[in-house]
Design a protein around this motif. Structure first.
Motif, PDB file in Angstrom:
ATOM      1  N   SER A   7      18.291   5.722  35.082  1.00  0.00           N
ATOM      2  CA  SER A   7      18.544   6.875  34.236  1.00  0.00           C
ATOM      3  C   SER A   7      18.341   6.524  32.774  1.00  0.00           C
ATOM      4  CB  SER A   7      19.977   7.378  34.456  1.00  0.00           C
ATOM      5  OG  SER A   7      20.278   8.414  33.571  1.00  0.00           O
ATOM      6  N   ASN A   8      18.867   5.388  32.383  1.00  0.00           N
ATOM      7  CA  ASN A   8      18.735   4.954  30.994  1.00  0.00           C
ATOM      8  C   ASN A   8      17.278   4.697  30.646  1.00  0.00           C
ATOM      9  OD1 ASN A   8      19.835   4.176  28.472  1.00  0.00           O
ATOM     10  ND2 ASN A   8      19.597   2.031  29.013  1.00  0.00           N
ATOM     11  N   PHE A   9      16.547   4.100  31.593  1.00  0.00           N
ATOM     12  CA  PHE A   9      15.134   3.783  31.376  1.00  0.00           C
ATOM     13  C   PHE A   9      14.329   5.063  31.207  1.00  0.00           C
ATOM     14  CE2 PHE A   9      10.844   2.839  32.823  1.00  0.00           C
ATOM     15  CZ  PHE A   9      10.566   1.680  32.119  1.00  0.00           C
ATOM     16  N   SER A  10      14.591   6.043  32.081  1.00  0.00           N
ATOM     17  CA  SER A  10      13.862   7.301  32.007  1.00  0.00           C
ATOM     18  C   SER A  10      14.143   8.017  30.692  1.00  0.00           C
ATOM     19  CB  SER A  10      14.261   8.198  33.180  1.00  0.00           C
ATOM     20  OG  SER A  10      13.951   7.581  34.409  1.00  0.00           O
ATOM     21  N   ARG A  11      15.412   8.041  30.317  1.00  0.00           N
ATOM     22  CA  ARG A  11      15.800   8.718  29.086  1.00  0.00           C
ATOM     23  C   ARG A  11      15.057   8.149  27.890  1.00  0.00           C
ATOM     24  NH1 ARG A  11      21.452   6.846  27.411  1.00  0.00           N
ATOM     25  NH2 ARG A  11      20.209   5.005  26.933  1.00  0.00           N
ATOM     26  N   CYS A  12      14.971   6.813  27.844  1.00  0.00           N
ATOM     27  CA  CYS A  12      14.406   6.159  26.674  1.00  0.00           C
ATOM     28  C   CYS A  12      12.883   6.200  26.661  1.00  0.00           C
ATOM     29  CB  CYS A  12      14.890   4.715  26.613  1.00  0.00           C
ATOM     30  SG  CYS A  12      14.939   4.087  24.945  1.00  0.00           S
ATOM     31  N   THR A  13      12.256   5.992  27.813  1.00  0.00           N
ATOM     32  CA  THR A  13      10.799   5.973  27.830  1.00  0.00           C
ATOM     33  C   THR A  13      10.227   7.362  27.573  1.00  0.00           C
ATOM     34  OG1 THR A  13      10.892   6.181  30.232  1.00  0.00           O
ATOM     35  CG2 THR A  13      10.555   3.985  29.335  1.00  0.00           C
ATOM     36  N   CYS A 213      18.255   1.009  24.765  1.00  0.00           N
ATOM     37  CA  CYS A 213      16.925   1.547  25.037  1.00  0.00           C
ATOM     38  C   CYS A 213      16.010   0.465  25.618  1.00  0.00           C
ATOM     39  CB  CYS A 213      16.324   2.102  23.751  1.00  0.00           C
ATOM     40  SG  CYS A 213      14.661   2.779  23.963  1.00  0.00           S
ATOM     41  N   PRO A 214      15.614   0.583  26.882  1.00  0.00           N
ATOM     42  CA  PRO A 214      14.748  -0.416  27.509  1.00  0.00           C
ATOM     43  C   PRO A 214      13.430  -0.648  26.790  1.00  0.00           C
ATOM     44  CG  PRO A 214      15.719   0.992  29.172  1.00  0.00           C
ATOM     45  CD  PRO A 214      16.059   1.602  27.848  1.00  0.00           C
ATOM     46  N   GLU A 215      12.897   0.394  26.142  1.00  0.00           N
ATOM     47  CA  GLU A 215      11.647   0.217  25.405  1.00  0.00           C
ATOM     48  C   GLU A 215      11.836  -0.706  24.200  1.00  0.00           C
ATOM     49  OE1 GLU A 215       8.245   1.449  25.822  1.00  0.00           O
ATOM     50  OE2 GLU A 215       9.207   1.253  27.757  1.00  0.00           O
ATOM     51  N   VAL A 216      13.017  -0.670  23.616  1.00  0.00           N
ATOM     52  CA  VAL A 216      13.329  -1.576  22.517  1.00  0.00           C
ATOM     53  C   VAL A 216      13.568  -2.977  23.054  1.00  0.00           C
ATOM     54  CG1 VAL A 216      14.959  -2.092  20.647  1.00  0.00           C
ATOM     55  CG2 VAL A 216      14.245   0.264  21.074  1.00  0.00           C
ATOM     56  N   GLU A 217      14.152  -3.055  24.240  1.00  0.00           N
ATOM     57  CA  GLU A 217      14.336  -4.365  24.876  1.00  0.00           C
ATOM     58  C   GLU A 217      12.980  -5.016  25.143  1.00  0.00           C
ATOM     59  OE1 GLU A 217      16.945  -6.302  28.495  1.00  0.00           O
ATOM     60  OE2 GLU A 217      16.106  -4.294  28.768  1.00  0.00           O
ATOM     61  N   ARG A 218      11.998  -4.197  25.504  1.00  0.00           N
ATOM     62  CA  ARG A 218      10.657  -4.710  25.760  1.00  0.00           C
ATOM     63  C   ARG A 218       9.992  -5.154  24.465  1.00  0.00           C
ATOM     64  NH1 ARG A 218       5.607  -2.774  25.600  1.00  0.00           N
ATOM     65  NH2 ARG A 218       6.306  -0.690  24.979  1.00  0.00           N
ATOM     66  N   ASN A 219      10.185  -4.381  23.405  1.00  0.00           N
ATOM     67  CA  ASN A 219       9.585  -4.707  22.113  1.00  0.00           C
ATOM     68  C   ASN A 219      10.462  -4.107  21.018  1.00  0.00           C
ATOM     69  OD1 ASN A 219       8.060  -4.998  19.768  1.00  0.00           O
ATOM     70  ND2 ASN A 219       6.130  -4.517  20.768  1.00  0.00           N
ATOM     71  N   VAL A 220      11.083  -4.963  20.212  1.00  0.00           N
ATOM     72  CA  VAL A 220      12.011  -4.494  19.185  1.00  0.00           C
ATOM     73  C   VAL A 220      11.346  -3.531  18.211  1.00  0.00           C
ATOM     74  CG1 VAL A 220      13.512  -5.232  17.282  1.00  0.00           C
ATOM     75  CG2 VAL A 220      13.417  -6.564  19.381  1.00  0.00           C
ATOM     76  N   ARG A 221      10.041  -3.640  18.026  1.00  0.00           N
ATOM     77  CA  ARG A 221       9.343  -2.739  17.100  1.00  0.00           C
ATOM     78  C   ARG A 221       9.417  -1.282  17.549  1.00  0.00           C
ATOM     79  NH1 ARG A 221       4.837  -5.134  13.534  1.00  0.00           N
ATOM     80  NH2 ARG A 221       5.380  -7.332  13.432  1.00  0.00           N
ATOM     81  N   ASN A 222       9.728  -1.052  18.799  1.00  0.00           N
ATOM     82  CA  ASN A 222       9.861   0.318  19.293  1.00  0.00           C
ATOM     83  C   ASN A 222      11.117   1.020  18.779  1.00  0.00           C
ATOM     84  OD1 ASN A 222       7.465   0.387  20.783  1.00  0.00           O
ATOM     85  ND2 ASN A 222       8.432  -0.573  22.560  1.00  0.00           N
ATOM     86  N   VAL A 223      11.961   0.285  18.051  1.00  0.00           N
ATOM     87  CA  VAL A 223      13.181   0.884  17.512  1.00  0.00           C
ATOM     88  C   VAL A 223      12.853   2.079  16.630  1.00  0.00           C
ATOM     89  CG1 VAL A 223      13.219  -0.696  15.524  1.00  0.00           C
ATOM     90  CG2 VAL A 223      15.312   0.430  16.248  1.00  0.00           C
ATOM     91  N   TYR A 224      11.729   2.049  15.950  1.00  0.00           N
ATOM     92  CA  TYR A 224      11.362   3.129  15.052  1.00  0.00           C
ATOM     93  C   TYR A 224      10.599   4.243  15.772  1.00  0.00           C
ATOM     94  CZ  TYR A 224      12.833  -0.172  11.521  1.00  0.00           C
ATOM     95  OH  TYR A 224      13.574  -1.064  10.773  1.00  0.00           O
ATOM     96  N   LYS A 225      10.487   4.153  17.096  1.00  0.00           N
ATOM     97  CA  LYS A 225       9.831   5.184  17.887  1.00  0.00           C
ATOM     98  C   LYS A 225      10.806   5.875  18.843  1.00  0.00           C
ATOM     99  CE  LYS A 225       5.637   2.315  18.033  1.00  0.00           C
ATOM    100  NZ  LYS A 225       4.671   1.654  18.926  1.00  0.00           N
ATOM    101  N   SER A 226      12.016   5.364  18.928  1.00  0.00           N
ATOM    102  CA  SER A 226      12.962   5.856  19.923  1.00  0.00           C
ATOM    103  C   SER A 226      13.742   7.077  19.440  1.00  0.00           C
ATOM    104  CB  SER A 226      13.939   4.739  20.294  1.00  0.00           C
ATOM    105  OG  SER A 226      14.957   5.229  21.144  1.00  0.00           O
ATOM    106  N   LYS A 227      13.516   8.195  20.099  1.00  0.00           N
ATOM    107  CA  LYS A 227      14.264   9.401  19.769  1.00  0.00           C
ATOM    108  C   LYS A 227      15.732   9.255  20.165  1.00  0.00           C
ATOM    109  CE  LYS A 227      10.818  13.092  19.662  1.00  0.00           C
ATOM    110  NZ  LYS A 227      10.386  14.366  20.280  1.00  0.00           N
ATOM    111  N   TYR A 228      15.984   8.476  21.205  1.00  0.00           N
ATOM    112  CA  TYR A 228      17.368   8.272  21.631  1.00  0.00           C
ATOM    113  C   TYR A 228      18.166   7.575  20.543  1.00  0.00           C
ATOM    114  CZ  TYR A 228      21.463   6.589  24.086  1.00  0.00           C
ATOM    115  OH  TYR A 228      22.765   6.323  24.432  1.00  0.00           O
TER     116      TYR A 228
END
Length: 285
Positions: A7-13, A213-228
């Protein structure tokens, strides 16, 4: 994959899309700023930064992370605990960071007991107010049930500008913003209002962004792309009354054995703003 993780993964991706212009990462520029920083006010040898917030949010870990960035290796001077939601820090302690064998950076972090829900739990709000005024010495063991007495040997009757807090930083776990109790938020709001009355600048750090946010876990640079994460920052802004540009998402070092540029960059970005805010305060008292 467990349902809660899925659920968390889906929300974030699904929500991890570009929400602003491409962010430029300035690690070397920010690092140089920190290395060159020196308070202009001669009464201040160390800019004092007080960290407060819910127990387990990552206050001590942030201190360790700043130390790690500046030492170029993962450190752990400030003790942490990952097995309890109760405050592991019990006493008022100041951390200075080595710049050389016998020198320190001109700023220091004050670590205190965490805020907890309910009367008689966690640090007393009045103790935080006294700490901001410089009345609490290092080594004082916080008592959740009563405020420090002026008769206590750890009570500083005549604080200098050096003893007082120059920047107040609220530290909150990114994935718990929407779950913080009204009682805890009320305490943090009270601290913020007291700091405002004293003219102390205030910032907030949103920690554990990789866990949120799993996408941030994958790449910290995604922090500025995460709507969550953006939503969490907006929620914190509304609750505490802080401007969104005073809230910084940060990943602390906790499982890594070596430092890396991405984690260093978000930590340095927050640290630079902390120092700039404190510098403005001590120069315009």
């Amino acid at each position: 994959m467990p349902p809660e993780i899925l659920s968390n993964f889906s929300r974030c991706t699904v929500e991890s899309v570009l929400t602003s212009s491409i962010t430029v990462w300035h690690k070397e520029k920010d690092l140089q700023f920190v290395k060159d920083y020196q308070p202009q006010n001669r009464e201040v040898k160390h800019l004092r930064v007080l960290l407060h917030g819910p127990a387990g949010a990552g206050k001590s870990s942030f201190i360790n992370s700043v130390d790690s960035v500046l030492q170029g290796r993962v450190t752990g001077r400030a003790l942490t605990d990952t097995t309890s939601d109760k405050s592991f820090t019990k006493e008022h302690k100041t951390y200075k960071i080595h710049k050389g064998p016998e020198t320190f950076y001109p700023f220091a972090f004050s670590d205190i007991m965490g805020i907890e829900e309910g009367t008689g739990n966690g640090v007393c709000v009045e103790d935080i107010k006294l700490a901001m005024k410089g009345h609490i010495k290092d080594g004082y063991n916080f008592n959740p049930r009563c405020v420090i007495s002026e008769n206590n040997p750890k009570y500083n009757m005549d604080p200098t500008l050096e003893d007082k807090v120059h920047v107040l930083v609220c530290v909150i776990d990114a994935d718990t913003v929407h779950r913080l109790s009204d009682a805890s938020m009320k305490k943090m709001r009270e601290v913020r209002l007291a700091a405002s009355d004293m003219g102390i600048p205030q910032l907030a750090i949103l920690t554990k962004i990789d866990e949120a946010c799993p996408e941030v876990e994958r790449n910290v640079r995604n922090v500025y792309k995460s709507k969550y994460l953006k939503k969490q920052m907006e929620g914190l802004s509304v609750t505490l009354g802080l401007s969104p540009n005073c809230i910084f998402p940060v990943k602390n070092y906790h499982s890594e054995i070596d430092t890396n540029d991405e984690v260093d960059t978000v930590i340095l970005s927050a640290l630079k703003r902390i120092l700039e805010s404190g510098e403005d305060f001590v120069n315009y008292l």
